[in-house]
Motif scaffolding. Structure first.
Motif, PDB file in Angstrom:
ATOM      1  N   SER A 175       0.841  -1.203   0.000  1.00  0.00           N
ATOM      2  CA  SER A 175       0.000   0.000   0.000  1.00  0.00           C
ATOM      3  C   SER A 175       0.872   1.248   0.000  1.00  0.00           C
ATOM      4  O   SER A 175       1.869   1.323   0.720  1.00  0.00           O
ATOM      5  CB  SER A 175      -0.926   0.009   1.222  1.00  0.00           C
ATOM      6  OG  SER A 175      -1.784  -1.110   1.217  1.00  0.00           O
ATOM      7  N   ILE A 176       0.480   2.223  -0.820  1.00  0.00           N
ATOM      8  CA  ILE A 176       1.232   3.470  -0.957  1.00  0.00           C
ATOM      9  C   ILE A 176       0.323   4.637  -0.622  1.00  0.00           C
ATOM     10  O   ILE A 176      -0.786   4.749  -1.162  1.00  0.00           O
ATOM     11  CB  ILE A 176       1.746   3.641  -2.400  1.00  0.00           C
ATOM     12  CG1 ILE A 176       2.383   2.356  -2.909  1.00  0.00           C
ATOM     13  CG2 ILE A 176       2.710   4.810  -2.500  1.00  0.00           C
ATOM     14  CD1 ILE A 176       2.528   2.298  -4.405  1.00  0.00           C
ATOM     15  N   SER A 177       0.779   5.511   0.260  1.00  0.00           N
ATOM     16  CA  SER A 177       0.030   6.728   0.565  1.00  0.00           C
ATOM     17  C   SER A 177       0.313   7.757  -0.525  1.00  0.00           C
ATOM     18  O   SER A 177       1.474   8.035  -0.848  1.00  0.00           O
ATOM     19  CB  SER A 177       0.446   7.288   1.932  1.00  0.00           C
ATOM     20  OG  SER A 177       0.112   6.383   2.959  1.00  0.00           O
ATOM     21  N   LEU A 178      -0.742   8.323  -1.098  1.00  0.00           N
ATOM     22  CA  LEU A 178      -0.600   9.277  -2.192  1.00  0.00           C
ATOM     23  C   LEU A 178      -0.845  10.701  -1.717  1.00  0.00           C
ATOM     24  O   LEU A 178      -1.637  10.936  -0.796  1.00  0.00           O
ATOM     25  CB  LEU A 178      -1.600   8.937  -3.302  1.00  0.00           C
ATOM     26  CG  LEU A 178      -1.550   7.515  -3.875  1.00  0.00           C
ATOM     27  CD1 LEU A 178      -2.680   7.313  -4.875  1.00  0.00           C
ATOM     28  CD2 LEU A 178      -0.203   7.252  -4.534  1.00  0.00           C
ATOM     29  N   PRO A 179      -0.188  11.685  -2.335  1.00  0.00           N
ATOM     30  CA  PRO A 179      -0.434  13.091  -2.000  1.00  0.00           C
ATOM     31  C   PRO A 179      -1.890  13.459  -2.301  1.00  0.00           C
ATOM     32  O   PRO A 179      -2.535  12.843  -3.154  1.00  0.00           O
ATOM     33  CB  PRO A 179       0.531  13.856  -2.924  1.00  0.00           C
ATOM     34  CG  PRO A 179       1.557  12.851  -3.322  1.00  0.00           C
ATOM     35  CD  PRO A 179       0.858  11.532  -3.362  1.00  0.00           C
ATOM     36  N   GLU A 180      -2.400  14.455  -1.617  1.00  0.00           N
ATOM     37  CA  GLU A 180      -3.807  14.823  -1.754  1.00  0.00           C
ATOM     38  C   GLU A 180      -4.198  15.242  -3.167  1.00  0.00           C
ATOM     39  O   GLU A 180      -5.329  15.070  -3.575  1.00  0.00           O
ATOM     40  CB  GLU A 180      -4.155  15.949  -0.769  1.00  0.00           C
ATOM     41  CG  GLU A 180      -4.148  15.484   0.688  1.00  0.00           C
ATOM     42  CD  GLU A 180      -4.604  16.580   1.617  1.00  0.00           C
ATOM     43  OE1 GLU A 180      -4.984  17.670   1.115  1.00  0.00           O
ATOM     44  OE2 GLU A 180      -4.589  16.367   2.844  1.00  0.00           O
ATOM     45  N   ASN A 181      -3.258  15.804  -3.928  1.00  0.00           N
ATOM     46  CA  ASN A 181      -3.581  16.292  -5.274  1.00  0.00           C
ATOM     47  C   ASN A 181      -3.317  15.250  -6.358  1.00  0.00           C
ATOM     48  O   ASN A 181      -3.250  15.572  -7.545  1.00  0.00           O
ATOM     49  CB  ASN A 181      -2.777  17.565  -5.577  1.00  0.00           C
ATOM     50  CG  ASN A 181      -1.274  17.305  -5.557  1.00  0.00           C
ATOM     51  OD1 ASN A 181      -0.827  16.282  -5.047  1.00  0.00           O
ATOM     52  ND2 ASN A 181      -0.513  18.233  -6.107  1.00  0.00           N
ATOM     53  N   ASN A 182      -3.165  13.983  -5.970  1.00  0.00           N
ATOM     54  CA  ASN A 182      -2.780  12.952  -6.940  1.00  0.00           C
ATOM     55  C   ASN A 182      -3.812  12.747  -8.043  1.00  0.00           C
ATOM     56  O   ASN A 182      -3.462  12.392  -9.158  1.00  0.00           O
ATOM     57  CB  ASN A 182      -2.509  11.626  -6.223  1.00  0.00           C
ATOM     58  CG  ASN A 182      -3.791  10.955  -5.753  1.00  0.00           C
ATOM     59  OD1 ASN A 182      -4.436  10.204  -6.487  1.00  0.00           O
ATOM     60  ND2 ASN A 182      -4.173  11.218  -4.509  1.00  0.00           N
ATOM     61  N   SER A 183      -5.089  12.980  -7.737  1.00  0.00           N
ATOM     62  CA  SER A 183      -6.142  12.711  -8.718  1.00  0.00           C
ATOM     63  C   SER A 183      -6.131  13.692  -9.887  1.00  0.00           C
ATOM     64  O   SER A 183      -6.792  13.467 -10.898  1.00  0.00           O
ATOM     65  CB  SER A 183      -7.520  12.736  -8.041  1.00  0.00           C
ATOM     66  OG  SER A 183      -7.765  14.008  -7.474  1.00  0.00           O
ATOM     67  N   LYS A 184      -5.393  14.781  -9.764  1.00  0.00           N
ATOM     68  CA  LYS A 184      -5.331  15.785 -10.818  1.00  0.00           C
ATOM     69  C   LYS A 184      -4.049  15.701 -11.640  1.00  0.00           C
ATOM     70  O   LYS A 184      -3.789  16.554 -12.483  1.00  0.00           O
ATOM     71  CB  LYS A 184      -5.482  17.188 -10.216  1.00  0.00           C
ATOM     72  CG  LYS A 184      -6.832  17.415  -9.532  1.00  0.00           C
ATOM     73  CD  LYS A 184      -6.990  18.851  -9.092  1.00  0.00           C
ATOM     74  CE  LYS A 184      -8.344  19.067  -8.416  1.00  0.00           C
ATOM     75  NZ  LYS A 184      -9.466  18.842  -9.350  1.00  0.00           N
ATOM     76  N   VAL A 185      -3.251  14.679 -11.378  1.00  0.00           N
ATOM     77  CA  VAL A 185      -1.973  14.528 -12.070  1.00  0.00           C
ATOM     78  C   VAL A 185      -2.055  13.365 -13.054  1.00  0.00           C
ATOM     79  O   VAL A 185      -2.342  12.227 -12.679  1.00  0.00           O
ATOM     80  CB  VAL A 185      -0.825  14.283 -11.068  1.00  0.00           C
ATOM     81  CG1 VAL A 185       0.492  14.083 -11.812  1.00  0.00           C
ATOM     82  CG2 VAL A 185      -0.718  15.455 -10.105  1.00  0.00           C
ATOM     83  N   THR A 186      -1.820  13.653 -14.317  1.00  0.00           N
ATOM     84  CA  THR A 186      -1.883  12.633 -15.358  1.00  0.00           C
ATOM     85  C   THR A 186      -0.647  11.737 -15.334  1.00  0.00           C
ATOM     86  O   THR A 186       0.477  12.222 -15.245  1.00  0.00           O
ATOM     87  CB  THR A 186      -1.987  13.296 -16.748  1.00  0.00           C
ATOM     88  OG1 THR A 186      -3.125  14.141 -16.778  1.00  0.00           O
ATOM     89  CG2 THR A 186      -2.104  12.250 -17.839  1.00  0.00           C
ATOM     90  N   GLY A 187      -0.864  10.425 -15.393  1.00  0.00           N
ATOM     91  CA  GLY A 187       0.245   9.488 -15.561  1.00  0.00           C
ATOM     92  C   GLY A 187       0.820   8.876 -14.298  1.00  0.00           C
ATOM     93  O   GLY A 187       1.777   8.114 -14.384  1.00  0.00           O
ATOM     94  N   LEU A 188       0.246   9.179 -13.133  1.00  0.00           N
ATOM     95  CA  LEU A 188       0.816   8.655 -11.891  1.00  0.00           C
ATOM     96  C   LEU A 188       0.707   7.131 -11.842  1.00  0.00           C
ATOM     97  O   LEU A 188       1.694   6.431 -11.615  1.00  0.00           O
ATOM     98  CB  LEU A 188       0.114   9.266 -10.683  1.00  0.00           C
ATOM     99  CG  LEU A 188       0.546   8.730  -9.312  1.00  0.00           C
ATOM    100  CD1 LEU A 188       2.043   8.915  -9.104  1.00  0.00           C
ATOM    101  CD2 LEU A 188      -0.235   9.404  -8.193  1.00  0.00           C
ATOM    102  N   TYR A 189      -0.481   6.604 -12.053  1.00  0.00           N
ATOM    103  CA  TYR A 189      -0.663   5.154 -12.018  1.00  0.00           C
ATOM    104  C   TYR A 189       0.118   4.491 -13.148  1.00  0.00           C
ATOM    105  O   TYR A 189       0.647   3.391 -12.981  1.00  0.00           O
ATOM    106  CB  TYR A 189      -2.146   4.796 -12.135  1.00  0.00           C
ATOM    107  CG  TYR A 189      -2.952   5.073 -10.882  1.00  0.00           C
ATOM    108  CD1 TYR A 189      -2.332   5.430  -9.689  1.00  0.00           C
ATOM    109  CD2 TYR A 189      -4.337   4.981 -10.893  1.00  0.00           C
ATOM    110  CE1 TYR A 189      -3.059   5.695  -8.553  1.00  0.00           C
ATOM    111  CE2 TYR A 189      -5.086   5.234  -9.746  1.00  0.00           C
ATOM    112  CZ  TYR A 189      -4.441   5.594  -8.573  1.00  0.00           C
ATOM    113  OH  TYR A 189      -5.167   5.839  -7.445  1.00  0.00           O
TER     114      TYR A 189
END
Length: 218
Positions: free
Chosen positions: A159-173
């Motif tokens: 499990s990885i904790s993601l920064p709060e703004n991760n959903s607005k960044v393209t290409g993270l996954y």
């Protein structure tokens, strides 16, 4: 009518690793044109010269900042804690009207057991339960009237904790999946919430998978 350029673009979009290599100018255009000659010819239903394909490749414009966005890099560098849980099992049940009731009983059962890992996902036709293997007997008994479609044991969750703004960044996954794929690590299951991302892998590759994900931050 399809053009050679349209066919080339369709083939590249379907292969993101290849598209990224092209965007970084680390691929041989001539060799790639030879590789794409047969598929493009099949798509157009006529022979196509490699020179025409190579011209289409040189004119192709890959998505900008494919994996190189400064914002994406900042998010990857600020990934939070990485937690590993082992000795897990994954149950797959066919959806039914009583499945949620069985699920609620499990939640009551493990409520006071903070050391038990539990995740539940519901799809259109089936649902998954990922739980500590110590609870296998209870799950089998509690869901005995449900239709078991599959059971996989000897799994581990990272499990990885993601920064709060991760959903607005393209290409993270994409970056996470790409690194794991390059290392030949197959994912058995993926579970995510808004700020947490979990991959389920077989026990034998968990150390390698953890190392890959940890190196993402550097």
């Amino acid at each position: 009518m399809k053009t050679i350029a349209a066919c080339v673009e369709e083939l590249l979009v379907a292969q993101p690793f290849l598209e990224e290599a092209l965007s970084r100018n680390i691929i041989n255009y001539s060799a790639l044109a030879e590789e794409l000659a047969d598929p493009v010819s099949e798509m157009l239903r006529k022979p196509v010269k490699t020179g025409a394909i190579m011209m289409a490749l040189r004119r192709y414009s890959p998505p900008k900042d494919l994996g190189n966005s400064p914002r994406l890099k900042r998010v990857i560098e600020s990934l939070g804690d990485i937690t590993v849980r082992s000795n897990l099992s994954d149950f797959t049940f066919q959806n039914s009207k009583t499945l949620i009731l069985s699920h609620s009983k499990v939640l009551q059962h493990i409520d006071a057991q903070s050391n038990v890992f539990y995740a539940f996902t519901r799809g259109i036709l089936e649902s998954n339960i990922i739980i500590s293997s110590s609870q296998n007997a209870y799950i089998k008994e509690n869901f005995k009237d449900e239709t078991l479609l599959g059971l996989k044991e000897h799994l581990s969750a990272i499990s990885i904790s993601l920064p709060e703004n991760n959903s607005k960044v393209t290409g993270l996954y994409y970056q996470i999946f790409k690194r794991l794929a390059w290392e030949g690590i197959a994912l058995y299951e993926v579970v995510s919430t808004t700020n947490e991302f979990t991959v389920l892998v077989e026990d034998e590759v968990v150390d390698k998978a953890f190392s890959v994900i940890k190196r993402l931050k550097s």
